[in-house]
Write a protein that holds these residues in place. Structure first.
Motif, PDB file in Angstrom:
ATOM      1  N   VAL A  37       0.871  -1.187   0.000  1.00  0.00           N
ATOM      2  CA  VAL A  37       0.000   0.000   0.000  1.00  0.00           C
ATOM      3  C   VAL A  37       0.900   1.227   0.000  1.00  0.00           C
ATOM      4  CG1 VAL A  37      -1.709   1.296   1.355  1.00  0.00           C
ATOM      5  CG2 VAL A  37      -1.806  -1.215   1.293  1.00  0.00           C
ATOM      6  N   ASP A  38       0.597   2.213  -0.845  1.00  0.00           N
ATOM      7  CA  ASP A  38       1.394   3.446  -0.806  1.00  0.00           C
ATOM      8  C   ASP A  38       0.495   4.678  -0.821  1.00  0.00           C
ATOM      9  OD1 ASP A  38       0.607   3.841  -3.437  1.00  0.00           O
ATOM     10  OD2 ASP A  38       2.636   4.003  -4.256  1.00  0.00           O
ATOM     11  N   GLY A  39       1.135   5.867  -0.866  1.00  0.00           N
ATOM     12  CA  GLY A  39       0.389   7.129  -0.846  1.00  0.00           C
ATOM     13  C   GLY A  39      -0.612   7.206  -1.988  1.00  0.00           C
ATOM     14  N   THR A  40      -0.270   6.633  -3.139  1.00  0.00           N
ATOM     15  CA  THR A  40      -1.182   6.665  -4.287  1.00  0.00           C
ATOM     16  C   THR A  40      -2.474   5.921  -3.962  1.00  0.00           C
ATOM     17  OG1 THR A  40       0.693   6.786  -5.780  1.00  0.00           O
ATOM     18  CG2 THR A  40      -1.394   6.077  -6.744  1.00  0.00           C
ATOM     19  N   ASP A  41      -2.372   4.767  -3.283  1.00  0.00           N
ATOM     20  CA  ASP A  41      -3.590   4.019  -2.927  1.00  0.00           C
ATOM     21  C   ASP A  41      -4.504   4.889  -2.070  1.00  0.00           C
ATOM     22  OD1 ASP A  41      -2.930   1.396  -4.096  1.00  0.00           O
ATOM     23  OD2 ASP A  41      -1.308   1.412  -2.644  1.00  0.00           O
ATOM     24  N   GLY A  48      -9.041  11.250  -5.184  1.00  0.00           N
ATOM     25  CA  GLY A  48      -8.230  12.350  -5.725  1.00  0.00           C
ATOM     26  C   GLY A  48      -7.377  11.954  -6.918  1.00  0.00           C
ATOM     27  N   HIS A  49      -7.319  10.673  -7.228  1.00  0.00           N
ATOM     28  CA  HIS A  49      -6.438  10.208  -8.319  1.00  0.00           C
ATOM     29  C   HIS A  49      -7.018   8.913  -8.870  1.00  0.00           C
ATOM     30  CE1 HIS A  49      -2.683   9.671 -10.500  1.00  0.00           C
ATOM     31  NE2 HIS A  49      -2.500   8.475  -9.981  1.00  0.00           N
ATOM     32  N   GLY A  50      -6.798   8.675 -10.169  1.00  0.00           N
ATOM     33  CA  GLY A  50      -7.188   7.407 -10.776  1.00  0.00           C
ATOM     34  C   GLY A  50      -8.664   7.326 -11.111  1.00  0.00           C
ATOM     35  N   GLY A  62      -4.528  -2.022  -5.639  1.00  0.00           N
ATOM     36  CA  GLY A  62      -3.252  -2.731  -5.591  1.00  0.00           C
ATOM     37  C   GLY A  62      -2.438  -2.668  -6.864  1.00  0.00           C
ATOM     38  N   HIS A  63      -1.260  -2.029  -6.772  1.00  0.00           N
ATOM     39  CA  HIS A  63      -0.343  -2.003  -7.927  1.00  0.00           C
ATOM     40  C   HIS A  63       1.060  -2.455  -7.547  1.00  0.00           C
ATOM     41  CE1 HIS A  63       0.050   2.010  -6.078  1.00  0.00           C
ATOM     42  NE2 HIS A  63       1.277   2.013  -6.552  1.00  0.00           N
ATOM     43  N   GLU A  64       1.269  -2.814  -6.263  1.00  0.00           N
ATOM     44  CA  GLU A  64       2.611  -3.244  -5.812  1.00  0.00           C
ATOM     45  C   GLU A  64       2.511  -4.707  -5.387  1.00  0.00           C
ATOM     46  OE1 GLU A  64       3.592  -0.769  -2.473  1.00  0.00           O
ATOM     47  OE2 GLU A  64       3.857   1.022  -3.699  1.00  0.00           O
ATOM     48  N   HIS A 112      -3.686   2.197 -19.224  1.00  0.00           N
ATOM     49  CA  HIS A 112      -4.396   1.993 -17.967  1.00  0.00           C
ATOM     50  C   HIS A 112      -3.330   1.652 -16.936  1.00  0.00           C
ATOM     51  CE1 HIS A 112      -8.418   0.792 -20.081  1.00  0.00           C
ATOM     52  NE2 HIS A 112      -8.315   2.093 -19.907  1.00  0.00           N
ATOM     53  N   GLU A 113      -3.624   1.904 -15.680  1.00  0.00           N
ATOM     54  CA  GLU A 113      -2.718   1.484 -14.606  1.00  0.00           C
ATOM     55  C   GLU A 113      -3.489   0.549 -13.694  1.00  0.00           C
ATOM     56  OE1 GLU A 113       0.485   5.138 -14.286  1.00  0.00           O
ATOM     57  OE2 GLU A 113      -1.151   5.104 -12.836  1.00  0.00           O
ATOM     58  N   ARG A 114      -3.033  -0.676 -13.584  1.00  0.00           N
ATOM     59  CA  ARG A 114      -3.780  -1.654 -12.791  1.00  0.00           C
ATOM     60  C   ARG A 114      -3.821  -1.212 -11.326  1.00  0.00           C
ATOM     61  NH1 ARG A 114      -3.574  -7.813 -14.650  1.00  0.00           N
ATOM     62  NH2 ARG A 114      -5.099  -7.740 -12.939  1.00  0.00           N
ATOM     63  N   VAL A 148       9.369  -4.146  -5.073  1.00  0.00           N
ATOM     64  CA  VAL A 148      10.025  -3.993  -6.385  1.00  0.00           C
ATOM     65  C   VAL A 148       9.388  -2.843  -7.172  1.00  0.00           C
ATOM     66  CG1 VAL A 148      10.416  -5.094  -8.634  1.00  0.00           C
ATOM     67  CG2 VAL A 148      10.825  -6.389  -6.522  1.00  0.00           C
ATOM     68  N   GLU A 149       8.044  -2.766  -7.157  1.00  0.00           N
ATOM     69  CA  GLU A 149       7.384  -1.707  -7.941  1.00  0.00           C
ATOM     70  C   GLU A 149       7.801  -0.321  -7.445  1.00  0.00           C
ATOM     71  OE1 GLU A 149       4.632   1.166  -9.579  1.00  0.00           O
ATOM     72  OE2 GLU A 149       4.910   0.740  -7.467  1.00  0.00           O
ATOM     73  N   PRO A 150       7.673  -0.001  -6.135  1.00  0.00           N
ATOM     74  CA  PRO A 150       8.119   1.338  -5.728  1.00  0.00           C
ATOM     75  C   PRO A 150       9.614   1.574  -5.982  1.00  0.00           C
ATOM     76  CG  PRO A 150       7.433   0.007  -3.808  1.00  0.00           C
ATOM     77  CD  PRO A 150       6.982  -0.714  -5.033  1.00  0.00           C
ATOM     78  N   VAL A 298       7.129   9.661 -13.836  1.00  0.00           N
ATOM     79  CA  VAL A 298       6.006   8.856 -13.357  1.00  0.00           C
ATOM     80  C   VAL A 298       6.131   7.437 -13.885  1.00  0.00           C
ATOM     81  CG1 VAL A 298       4.387   9.350 -15.285  1.00  0.00           C
ATOM     82  CG2 VAL A 298       3.488   8.833 -13.013  1.00  0.00           C
ATOM     83  N   ASN A 299       5.705   6.486 -13.072  1.00  0.00           N
ATOM     84  CA  ASN A 299       5.644   5.085 -13.476  1.00  0.00           C
ATOM     85  C   ASN A 299       7.055   4.568 -13.799  1.00  0.00           C
ATOM     86  OD1 ASN A 299       4.580   2.971 -15.928  1.00  0.00           O
ATOM     87  ND2 ASN A 299       3.443   2.987 -14.018  1.00  0.00           N
ATOM     88  N   SER A 300       7.123   3.379 -14.396  1.00  0.00           N
ATOM     89  CA  SER A 300       8.420   2.739 -14.651  1.00  0.00           C
ATOM     90  C   SER A 300       8.215   1.618 -15.661  1.00  0.00           C
ATOM     91  CB  SER A 300       8.977   2.172 -13.347  1.00  0.00           C
ATOM     92  OG  SER A 300       7.976   1.369 -12.732  1.00  0.00           O
TER      93      SER A 300
HETATM   94  C1  BGC Z   1       2.584   4.095  -9.068  1.00  0.00           C
HETATM   95  C2  BGC Z   1       2.958   4.305 -10.503  1.00  0.00           C
HETATM   96  C3  BGC Z   1       1.907   5.181 -11.168  1.00  0.00           C
HETATM   97  C4  BGC Z   1       1.762   6.475 -10.394  1.00  0.00           C
HETATM   98  C5  BGC Z   1       0.720   7.420 -10.986  1.00  0.00           C
HETATM   99  C6  BGC Z   1       2.374   5.417  -8.402  1.00  0.00           C
HETATM  100  O1  BGC Z   1       2.045   5.176  -7.070  1.00  0.00           O
HETATM  101  O2  BGC Z   1       3.599   3.408  -8.359  1.00  0.00           O
HETATM  102  O3  BGC Z   1       3.092   3.064 -11.151  1.00  0.00           O
HETATM  103  O4  BGC Z   1       2.297   5.463 -12.500  1.00  0.00           O
HETATM  104  O5  BGC Z   1       1.393   6.186  -9.062  1.00  0.00           O
HETATM  105  O6  BGC Z   1      -0.557   6.860 -11.032  1.00  0.00           O
END
Ligand code: BGC
Ligand code: NAP
Ligand code: ZN
Length: 356
Positions: A37-41, A48-50, A62-64, A112-114, A148-150, A298-300
């Motif tokens: 879980v990170d700040g983006t979640d 506010g995002h997504g 969940g993206h990590e 799209h960002e899962r 790994v993702e962050p 942004v992203n990777s």
């Molecule tokens: C994610 C990135 C994503 C970015 C913007 C980050 O938290 O780790 O993969 O591109 O948010 O949505």
């Protein structure tokens, strides 16, 4: 199977029941181990995002993620391989950014960002993914693979910052990380080898677990309530590299003032709209007369994930144990979304890793 989702009209994650996904041609079925879980979640949950997938009323978060291949389904993977999925997927078939292997450079509308925008995430007992978006991870890293993702986010930002300084002889010695959230702290650990001196800025008073992590890494904690970013060069020293991970919009501009001549700042934060005054003339002059650079990142991409695997493999387990303050089973998933000063990095655990 169970998944963790947020509804359009909801403001907190809930458990939902979904059918276990069937892999299409070219896709593997993955049994999920842990999802960070990170700040983006938190920003996604707060609205506010997504955004949710078209035609649906909820988004699986969940993206990590890290998981184990359950069914390779004729992809190059074997059952039991430990894998981490990348985040971006092409919205309507491939486009030129995905074809080039640079989905992280795609503009809005071309991805799209899962778990973030337009596609369900990995917070589910199983997920499927095209094999080309799965990065293999050594079994030793299975436990911490959700980092790994962050870490890949930082790999990309540092690569872009370095590229902006590649036209001349640049020997950076001092790095300043703005933000003592999980991304900031992970970055301090990753930069440790590359820089002689490291600073990390937060706004907390001692005692605080993030300050303990910063100091255990040999970095210096800077309290922004005592030393605002523009004063860092005088109170401490100017930084050759600044990594902004607060999402506090004034820091984008203050980064220019914290940089040493010829320095570069990487901006990672994703703030909301906020109007405020800046001395544009002074910042413009500073950029030009001292050859400074700012890069947004942004992203990777896939290679950043591979580099992240190497970087994490070199970090001591003790650091992960300090950074990760909670691994929560599915039936206590709410604890993974706590947002308080004792929580640094958390993950939801769907299954434990066993070599089979
Ligand atoms: C994610 C990135 C994503 C970015 C913007 C980050 O938290 O780790 O993969 O591109 O948010 O949505
Ligand atoms: P986070 O946990 O919210 O961390 C942000 C940290 O910055 C918090 O610890 C916060 O302190 C600190 N902070 C905020 N304003 C500050 C100020 N004025 N002075 C000092 N410290 C301040 O988020 P994260 O997961 O680490 O992510 C950091 C940022 O990067 C977020 O904006 C996130 O959206 C973004 N992000 C971007 C990417 C990308 O691809 N570009 C990837 C991941 C994350 P307190 O905790 O004390 O409030
Ligand atoms: Zn993230």
């Amino acid at each position: 199977m169970k998944a963790i989702a947020v509804y359009d009209d909801g403001d907190e994650p809930v458990v939902v029941e979904k059918p276990r996904p069937e892999p299409d041609d070219g896709e593997a079925l993955v049994r999920t181990l842990r999802v960070g879980v990170d700040g983006t979640d938190h920003e996604v949950i707060a609205g506010g995002h997504g955004g949710t997938p078209a035609g649906e009323d909820h988004l699986v978060l969940g993206h990590e993620a890290v998981g184990v291949v359950e069914d390779p389904n004729d992809t190059p993977f074997e059952k039991g391989d430990v894998v981490v999925p990348t985040v971006r997927r092409p919205p309507n078939g491939a486009n030129e950014y995905f074809a080039r292997g640079e989905p992280d450079m795609a503009p809005e509308g071309k991805y799209h960002e899962r778990g973030i925008v337009g596609a369900h995430g990995f917070m589910a007992e199983y997920f499927t993914s095209p094999a080309e978006f799965l990065v293999e991870v050594p079994p030793e890293l299975a436990e911490w693979g959700f980092l790994v993702e962050p870490a890949s986010i930082t790999e990309k930002a540092v690569e872009h910052a370095r590229a902006s300084r590649s036209a001349f002889h640049w020997e950076p010695e001092v790095a300043l990380v703005l933000g003592n959230g999980s991304l900031g702290l992970l970055t301090v650990a990753m930069l440790d080898d590359e820089f002689d001196r490291l600073y990390c800025l937060g706004r907390r008073e001692r005692p605080d677990p993030t300050i303990d992590v910063i100091e255990s890494l040999g970095a210096t904690y800077v309290n922004s309530t005592e030393t605002p970013v523009p004063e860092i060069p005088d109170v401490y020293e100017p930084a050759d590299f600044v990594y902004e991970a607060t999402g506090y919009a004034p820091h984008a501009f203050e980064t220019i003032e914290a940089l040493a001549p010829n320095g570069v700042g990487a901006l990672l934060g994703v703030p909301g709209d906020w109007e405020f005054e800046v001395d544009g003339g002074a910042l413009h002059r500073e950029f030009v007369l001292h050859n400074k650079a700012l890069v947004g990142s942004v992203n990777s991409g896939f290679e950043h994930f591979e580099a992240a695997v190497d970087s994490l493999s070199a970090l001591p387990t003790a650091f992960f144990e300090d950074l990760v303050t909670g691994i929560h089973p599915l039936d206590e998933f709410e604890a993974a979304f706590a947002d308080d000063d004792t929580t640094i990095k958390t993950a939801v655990e769907f299954d434990s890793y066993e070599e089979r």
